[in-house]
Design an enzyme around this catalytic site. Structure first.
Site, PDB file in Angstrom:
ATOM      1  N   ASP A  19     -24.191  -6.252  58.313  1.00  0.00           N
ATOM      2  CA  ASP A  19     -24.381  -5.646  59.632  1.00  0.00           C
ATOM      3  C   ASP A  19     -24.691  -6.791  60.636  1.00  0.00           C
ATOM      4  O   ASP A  19     -25.246  -7.591  59.998  1.00  0.00           O
ATOM      5  CB  ASP A  19     -25.448  -4.475  59.730  1.00  0.00           C
ATOM      6  CG  ASP A  19     -25.300  -3.833  60.994  1.00  0.00           C
ATOM      7  OD1 ASP A  19     -24.271  -3.631  61.653  1.00  0.00           O
ATOM      8  OD2 ASP A  19     -26.553  -3.504  61.289  1.00  0.00           O
ATOM      9  N   SER A  20     -24.553  -6.349  61.821  1.00  0.00           N
ATOM     10  CA  SER A  20     -25.231  -7.514  62.916  1.00  0.00           C
ATOM     11  C   SER A  20     -26.569  -7.627  62.679  1.00  0.00           C
ATOM     12  O   SER A  20     -27.113  -8.523  63.168  1.00  0.00           O
ATOM     13  CB  SER A  20     -24.709  -6.953  64.065  1.00  0.00           C
ATOM     14  OG  SER A  20     -25.302  -5.725  64.350  1.00  0.00           O
ATOM     15  N   CYS A  28     -21.184  -1.773  60.022  1.00  0.00           N
ATOM     16  CA  CYS A  28     -21.107  -1.948  61.251  1.00  0.00           C
ATOM     17  C   CYS A  28     -19.860  -1.459  61.806  1.00  0.00           C
ATOM     18  O   CYS A  28     -18.660  -1.868  61.820  1.00  0.00           O
ATOM     19  CB  CYS A  28     -21.179  -3.367  61.395  1.00  0.00           C
ATOM     20  SG  CYS A  28     -21.142  -4.100  63.290  1.00  0.00           S
ATOM     21  N   ASN A  29     -19.896  -0.405  62.655  1.00  0.00           N
ATOM     22  CA  ASN A  29     -18.695   0.187  63.502  1.00  0.00           C
ATOM     23  C   ASN A  29     -18.072  -0.862  64.626  1.00  0.00           C
ATOM     24  O   ASN A  29     -16.830  -0.966  64.628  1.00  0.00           O
ATOM     25  CB  ASN A  29     -19.205   1.453  64.112  1.00  0.00           C
ATOM     26  CG  ASN A  29     -19.275   2.351  63.321  1.00  0.00           C
ATOM     27  OD1 ASN A  29     -18.671   3.267  62.898  1.00  0.00           O
ATOM     28  ND2 ASN A  29     -20.886   2.528  62.934  1.00  0.00           N
ATOM     29  N   GLU A  64     -33.538  -2.472  67.499  1.00  0.00           N
ATOM     30  CA  GLU A  64     -33.750  -3.619  66.800  1.00  0.00           C
ATOM     31  C   GLU A  64     -35.259  -4.063  66.894  1.00  0.00           C
ATOM     32  O   GLU A  64     -35.851  -4.792  66.127  1.00  0.00           O
ATOM     33  CB  GLU A  64     -32.787  -4.924  67.228  1.00  0.00           C
ATOM     34  CG  GLU A  64     -31.453  -4.724  66.566  1.00  0.00           C
ATOM     35  CD  GLU A  64     -31.112  -5.243  65.338  1.00  0.00           C
ATOM     36  OE1 GLU A  64     -31.697  -6.120  64.972  1.00  0.00           O
ATOM     37  OE2 GLU A  64     -30.706  -4.601  64.431  1.00  0.00           O
TER      38      GLU A  64
HETATM   39  N1  DGL Z   1     -24.740  -1.258  63.989  1.00  0.00           N
HETATM   40  C1  DGL Z   1     -23.734  -1.787  64.390  1.00  0.00           C
HETATM   41  C2  DGL Z   1     -22.693  -0.490  64.734  1.00  0.00           C
HETATM   42  O1  DGL Z   1     -22.316   0.032  63.815  1.00  0.00           O
HETATM   43  C3  DGL Z   1     -23.637  -2.729  65.336  1.00  0.00           C
HETATM   44  C4  DGL Z   1     -24.573  -2.674  66.736  1.00  0.00           C
HETATM   45  C5  DGL Z   1     -24.467  -3.972  67.420  1.00  0.00           C
HETATM   46  O2  DGL Z   1     -24.746  -5.095  66.867  1.00  0.00           O
HETATM   47  O3  DGL Z   1     -24.181  -3.782  68.635  1.00  0.00           O
HETATM   48  O4  DGL Z   1     -21.838  -0.816  65.480  1.00  0.00           O
END
Ligand code: DGL
Length: 270
Positions: A7-8, A70-71, A162
């Site tokens: 994930d980010s 991470c979407n 975060e």
């Molecule tokens: N948690 C992530 C997602 O599912 C990334 C969110 C992000 O870094 O903006 O999109």
């Protein structure tokens, strides 16, 4: 025998938690690109480069299979990675398909023609970049017809989560739900299309009201990974050790992660 979870930042921990609870003996290596979070306001090329770097690190850690928890990366980078970049002996899977299969009442790998489904009005909450990609609508159109999707880019919500600012996060959830409801007053289902958002599931439920069914990814992705590993036991990878890697400051990220998941988590430098 390790599977990678990417994930980010911290959001993928909501997927990690469900995978670990369902498959406690499976070694998992988590990678959070906290130094570059949030991804949701970056452009697609940037997200692609960062995601490839993080996934390479998970391959090095002995993972043959990596879940993009991470979407934003699944929407902006996954298809390009699968077409041009993933080596033939590795797999990278995203988090959209299990969710959309659940929403459209399909079992795994049912690739039959799109058909009418019960739910007709769907609210999608996701990062600005996921919303802009329209990846959710594209995947949905392969499986269902006649579903109206109204998408709300939830600017600011990942940043607040975060840093653990839950008061701001709650206020943002209320205002994003209000904004969506002005365009779609009566959604039947709501999709939490960002792995950070399950942390705010109660705030979403309260703002949406009792008649809206909420879909979030953790359990659906865990179940789908279990099915996948039963069909492809060779993809469990060579790694034997679990761990948490971050591009951010390990001490700071460990503290944030422990607060985020309410269990002790110790990150190491990636
Ligand atoms: N948690 C992530 C997602 O599912 C990334 C969110 C992000 O870094 O903006 O999109």
């Amino acid at each position: 025998m390790a599977v990678g979870i990417f994930d980010s930042g911290l959001g993928g921990l909501t997927v990690y938690r469900e995978v670990h609870d369902l498959l406690p003996d499976l070694p998992l290596v988590y990678f959070g690109d906290n130094a570059h979070a949030p991804y949701g306001v970056r452009d697609a090329d940037d997200i692609y480069e960062l995601t490839c770097q993080g996934v390479s690190r998970l391959f090095e850690a002995g993972c043959d299979l990596v879940i993009l928890a991470c979407n934003t990366a699944s929407a902006a980078a996954l298809r390009r990675m699968q077409e041009n970049w993933v080596p033939p002996d590795k797999r990278v899977l995203g988090v959209f398909v299990p969710l959309i299969e659940a929403l459209t009442e399909r079992t795994w790998g049912d690739n039959s023609a799109p058909r009418e489904v019960d739910v007709k009005h769907v609210a999608l909450f996701a990062t600005p970049s996921t919303v802009a990609s329209r990846a959710f609508q594209r995947e949905l159109s392969f499986r269902a017809i006649g579903v109206d999707v109204e998408a709300q880019p939830c600017g600011g919500l990942v940043d607040a989560l975060e840093v653990g600012d839950l008061i701001l996060a709650e206020a943002l959830v209320r205002s994003h739900v209000d904004a969506l409801k002005r365009r779609m007053p009566h959604p039947e289902a709501a999709v939490l299309g960002c792995t950070h958002y399950p942390l705010m599931a109660e705030a979403f439920a309260a703002a949406l009201g009792p008649d809206v069914r909420i879909f979030s990814q953790g359990k659906l992705v865990a179940k789908s990974l279990d099915d996948y590993l039963m069909r492809h036991p060779d993809m469990r990878g060579k790694g034997q050790t679990s761990g948490f890697l971050t591009t951010g400051n390990p001490r700071v990220v460990s503290d944030q992660a422990t607060r985020f998941l309410h269990r002790e988590i110790v990150f190491q430098a990636a």
